[in-house]
Design an enzyme around this catalytic site. Structure first.
Site, PDB file in Angstrom:
ATOM      1  CG  ASN A 297      -1.708   1.211   1.444  1.00  0.00           C
ATOM      2  OD1 ASN A 297      -1.802   2.051   0.549  1.00  0.00           O
ATOM      3  ND2 ASN A 297      -2.319   1.331   2.617  1.00  0.00           N
ATOM      4  CD1 TRP A 298       3.807   1.226  -2.701  1.00  0.00           C
ATOM      5  CD2 TRP A 298       4.145   2.583  -4.448  1.00  0.00           C
ATOM      6  NE1 TRP A 298       4.824   0.692  -3.468  1.00  0.00           N
ATOM      7  CE2 TRP A 298       5.050   1.506  -4.544  1.00  0.00           C
ATOM      8  CE3 TRP A 298       4.162   3.563  -5.441  1.00  0.00           C
ATOM      9  CZ2 TRP A 298       5.974   1.380  -5.578  1.00  0.00           C
ATOM     10  CZ3 TRP A 298       5.073   3.447  -6.484  1.00  0.00           C
ATOM     11  CH2 TRP A 298       5.976   2.362  -6.546  1.00  0.00           C
ATOM     12  CE  LYS A 299      -0.240   3.236   4.766  1.00  0.00           C
ATOM     13  NZ  LYS A 299      -0.145   3.355   6.210  1.00  0.00           N
TER      14      LYS A 299
ATOM     15  CG  HIS B 235      -5.846   1.927   5.270  1.00  0.00           C
ATOM     16  ND1 HIS B 235      -5.464   2.877   6.182  1.00  0.00           N
ATOM     17  CD2 HIS B 235      -4.798   1.089   5.136  1.00  0.00           C
ATOM     18  CE1 HIS B 235      -4.228   2.626   6.572  1.00  0.00           C
ATOM     19  NE2 HIS B 235      -3.801   1.539   5.947  1.00  0.00           N
TER      20      HIS B 235
ATOM     21  CD  GLU C 283      -2.998   5.531   6.788  1.00  0.00           C
ATOM     22  OE1 GLU C 283      -2.932   5.549   5.550  1.00  0.00           O
ATOM     23  OE2 GLU C 283      -2.090   5.056   7.515  1.00  0.00           O
TER      24      GLU C 283
ATOM     25  CD  GLU D 233      -3.560  -2.459   7.396  1.00  0.00           C
ATOM     26  OE1 GLU D 233      -2.434  -2.679   6.939  1.00  0.00           O
ATOM     27  OE2 GLU D 233      -4.222  -1.439   7.129  1.00  0.00           O
TER      28      GLU D 233
ATOM     29  N   GLY E  93       2.427   2.309  10.726  1.00  0.00           N
ATOM     30  CA  GLY E  93       3.413   3.371  10.564  1.00  0.00           C
ATOM     31  C   GLY E  93       4.135   3.761  11.845  1.00  0.00           C
TER      32      GLY E  93
ATOM     33  CB  SER F 269       5.011  -1.803  12.128  1.00  0.00           C
ATOM     34  OG  SER F 269       4.638  -0.449  12.369  1.00  0.00           O
TER      35      SER F 269
ATOM     36  N   GLY G  84       2.728  -1.118   4.286  1.00  0.00           N
ATOM     37  CA  GLY G  84       2.772   0.283   3.900  1.00  0.00           C
ATOM     38  C   GLY G  84       4.194   0.715   3.583  1.00  0.00           C
ATOM     39  N   GLY G  85       4.844   1.363   4.551  1.00  0.00           N
ATOM     40  CA  GLY G  85       6.170   1.950   4.348  1.00  0.00           C
ATOM     41  C   GLY G  85       7.181   1.024   3.694  1.00  0.00           C
TER      42      GLY G  85
HETATM   43  P1  PGA Z   1       2.824   0.323   7.616  1.00  0.00           P
HETATM   44  O1  PGA Z   1       1.334   0.527   7.026  1.00  0.00           O
HETATM   45  O2  PGA Z   1       3.333  -0.971   7.044  1.00  0.00           O
HETATM   46  O3  PGA Z   1       3.576   1.518   7.123  1.00  0.00           O
HETATM   47  O4  PGA Z   1       2.681   0.270   9.101  1.00  0.00           O
HETATM   48  C1  PGA Z   1       0.470  -0.550   6.854  1.00  0.00           C
HETATM   49  C2  PGA Z   1      -0.838  -0.106   6.258  1.00  0.00           C
HETATM   50  O5  PGA Z   1      -1.343   0.955   6.646  1.00  0.00           O
HETATM   51  O6  PGA Z   1      -1.395  -0.781   5.377  1.00  0.00           O
END
Ligand code: PGA
Length: 244
Positions: free
Chosen positions: A11-13, A95, A97, A165, A171, A204, A225-226
């Protein structure tokens, strides 16, 4: 009984410009025939160009959200059919977010998932508790409630994936204990309508902790994500999933 498919989803957000397609190409070179599903969900602006860059290979492209309606007066929104038309096979929905920044309810998520299914997309439906909810001992209640309300009628292993999640792990570099992940994934496995539905863990996930997370029963992959932004890091996570 059919087994759940393994999936490493990135997930590149709100990260990535056209120059970053170099990471997708590097991943495609490193994994010409991966032993698990591999998916990249870039921002909407990159879906078509990434799908083109990966065309003919096994790495799939997905969106990060869609509107519940098929078309219409919804400025700034994107329909599931538009995602599919751009080359997406999956879409991340609900998600945390999106739930927090855009006030998305589980009911909205279910409507979006229904639209995704209608367009032939696999919906990756996210659920997860906040830190306050975990501290209050409400984790399973919250997660199971979100699952019940976010999963639409007709959800099967072929059209839906669940991503657990924990909001406080996203993050932050903090992850639940392996026992805590196992507890939630066991409960999800018992609750999903199709025993072969893939259950991802997210929050994470890094090259350093991926193997131990993938060794947990009922964890079928990760939503990353990251660590999905760089081919080297995401590649190490994919390799850990292949080996699990
Ligand atoms: P993260 O994000 O790996 O940067 O913690 C995961 C996500 O929000 O899908």
């Amino acid at each position: 009984m059919q087994e759940a498919c393994k999936l490493a989803a990135g997930n590149w957000k709100m990260n990535g410009l056209r120059a970053d397609l170099i990471e997708a190409r590097a991943l495609a070179r490193a994994f010409p025939a991966p032993d698990c599903g591999v998916l990249l969900c870039p921002p909407a602006t990159l879906i078509a160009s990434m799908a083109e860059a990966l065309h003919g290979g096994p790495i799939m492209v997905g969106g990060q959200d869609c509107h519940a309606a098929a078309s219409g007066a919804h400025t700034g929104d994107i329909s599931a059919r538009m995602l599919a038309d751009a080359g997406a096979r999956h879409v991340i929905l609900g998600h945390s977010e999106r739930r927090a920044d855009h006030g998305e309810s589980s009911e909205t998520v279910a409507a979006k998932a229904q639209a995704a299914h209608g367009a032939g997309l696999v919906a990756i439906i996210c659920v997860g508790e906040t830190e306050a909810e975990r501290d209050a001992g409400q984790t399973l209640e919250v997660v199971m409630g979100q699952l019940r309300e976010s999963l639409p009628e007709g959800a099967t292993a072929a059209n839906s994936v669940i991503a657990y999640e924990p909001v406080w792990a996203i993050g932050t570099g903090r992850t639940p204990t392996l026992e805590q992940i196992a507890e939630v994934h066991d409960a999800l496995r018992a609750a999903v309508p199709d025993a072969a539905m893939s259950l991802l863990y997210g929050g994470s996930v890094k090259p350093g902790n991926a193997a131990e997370i993938f060794a947990i029963a009922n964890v079928n992959g990760a939503l990353v994500g990251g660590a999905s932004l760089k081919a080297e890091d995401f590649g190490a996570i994919i390799a850990a999933l292949e080996a699990s």
